[in-house]
Motif scaffolding. Sequence first.
Motif, mmCIF file in Angstrom:
data_model
loop_
_atom_site.group_PDB
_atom_site.id
_atom_site.type_symbol
_atom_site.label_atom_id
_atom_site.label_comp_id
_atom_site.label_asym_id
_atom_site.label_seq_id
_atom_site.Cartn_x
_atom_site.Cartn_y
_atom_site.Cartn_z
ATOM 1 N N TYR A 194 1.167 -0.891 -0.417
ATOM 2 C CA TYR A 194 -0.196 0.458 -0.063
ATOM 3 C C TYR A 194 0.771 1.198 0.202
ATOM 4 O O TYR A 194 0.244 2.253 -0.891
ATOM 5 N N ARG A 195 2.557 1.095 0.605
ATOM 6 C CA ARG A 195 2.813 2.030 0.894
ATOM 7 C C ARG A 195 4.181 1.688 -0.347
ATOM 8 O O ARG A 195 5.346 1.503 1.067
ATOM 9 N N HIS A 197 7.929 1.104 -0.980
ATOM 10 C CA HIS A 197 9.579 1.839 -1.226
ATOM 11 C C HIS A 197 9.873 1.240 -2.533
ATOM 12 O O HIS A 197 10.760 2.178 -3.076
ATOM 13 N N ASP A 388 -5.736 1.598 7.574
ATOM 14 C CA ASP A 388 -5.070 2.180 7.619
ATOM 15 C C ASP A 388 -5.733 3.433 7.001
ATOM 16 O O ASP A 388 -6.084 4.024 5.674
ATOM 17 N N ARG A 396 -2.835 8.795 -0.594
ATOM 18 C CA ARG A 396 -2.517 7.916 0.191
ATOM 19 C C ARG A 396 -2.164 8.588 1.563
ATOM 20 O O ARG A 396 -1.562 8.323 2.334
ATOM 21 N N GLU A 397 -2.423 9.663 1.537
ATOM 22 C CA GLU A 397 -1.406 11.093 2.944
ATOM 23 C C GLU A 397 -2.360 10.375 3.846
ATOM 24 O O GLU A 397 -3.588 10.074 4.157
#
Length: 465
Positions: A194-195, A197, A388, A396-397
């Motif tokens: 989802y986040r 890298h 989340d 997605r902040e």
Amino acid sequence: MIIGEANTALPDGFTPDPDEGARVRELDRAHLFHSWAAQDAVSPIPVAAARGRHFWDYDGKRYLDFASQFINSNIGHGHPKVVAAIKEQADRICMIASTFANDVRGEAARLIAGLAPPGLDRVFFTSGGAEANEHAVRMARLHTGRPKVLSAYRSYHGATATAIGLTGDHRRWDNDAAAHSGPNIVHFFGPYLYRSHFHATTEAEECERALAHLDQVIRFEGPGTIAAVVLESVVGTAGVLVPPPGYLAGVRELCDRHGIVYIADEVMSGFGRTGAWFAVDHWDVAPDLITFAKGVNSGYVPLGGVLISDAVHDTFRDRVYQGGLTYSGHPLACAAAVATIEAMRDERMIEHAAWLGESVIGPRLREIAAHHPSVGEVRGLGVFWALDLVRDRGTREMLVPYAGSGAENQPVNEVVAACKAAGMWPVYNYNRIHVVPPCNTTEEEALEGLAILDEALNHADKHVV
């Protein structure tokens, strides 16, 4: 205590007493130093009684425990079989040093080893999870003769010196400065699609690129200098991050290739939390060392430990292991572990936790997410879930910033306050609300807690841009 039967009546012998509650709170504030807190900001709720999946304050208010306390009361509060086992053991032997053989200590080790993947047949007992990780790292370093240990940035491994150094979240920062807790510890990025890298868009890409990243870190640090890779099988406090298929097997292969010890931290994820005895069971992976605590006896008496592979054990057949603990394998704790494991088996709590996650919690959380714009992602297994929370689904902040403080955390604080006011006790960590009830939570109780969370998330929605 049978799964499927909820009991919300006041426990026998408990009468609300607000004056006594005030006295308990005064004692706390006069003499207790609280962990992970600025002391003047602490305002604890005095708890008078607990049973099943609920606890009560001195005013008689009931709370549904959706936190399992510190995500460790996996069989809920006051399970009669475990309470009886502790009482019986106390009548017989309260304490005997670990240099003696003891029946419940040996039986607890036998049962725990019997639940682990093949080849992990011996147990070193500790008093908790941080100590378990300390000793696992010490064993790995002595076994390999190498100094370095790799762990993920999104992780929590405990608050003792080595364990907090392994930890990837911001709580490590002050400890690094105060206690020099991080020598020879190197952090890397684990999978988190989802986040991502790694700019991945699928689980397969995330797995492949996260493994390539870990491989590169190993090569740049020098494979011959690395004793161990330490990983939470499912990342807990830092996000309930379920690894993509193939990731843990890939870590196992990298460790085998370079002679590195693979340590699975199952302190939080073990003993039913993910709907399996150990989370690694979902991916059929056998680590060299497994650390455990929390759910092994539902936290009734402090206990943790390290499951040790034959290869690591062989290092210490003729070599003294320079480590030990006064309370290693405490009889009261081990009696509680034996009774807990037997109760979980007899009442099929592992199977129930898996069913509850798949058929109740997961589907209901996804329904909740569909009509709350503040929910960016739902993820989890068994009774181990996270929402989340975001300000903007497109960017997605995060709803609150990483390592934020004070007013920055107000949006999530509002959600938590609403849950507590409605009688549900949640877990939260920055922009995430975790759903982590006991393994034997009933369907009715799960739906009650999720309904409260659904309503409380309206407060988060007010902060969406």
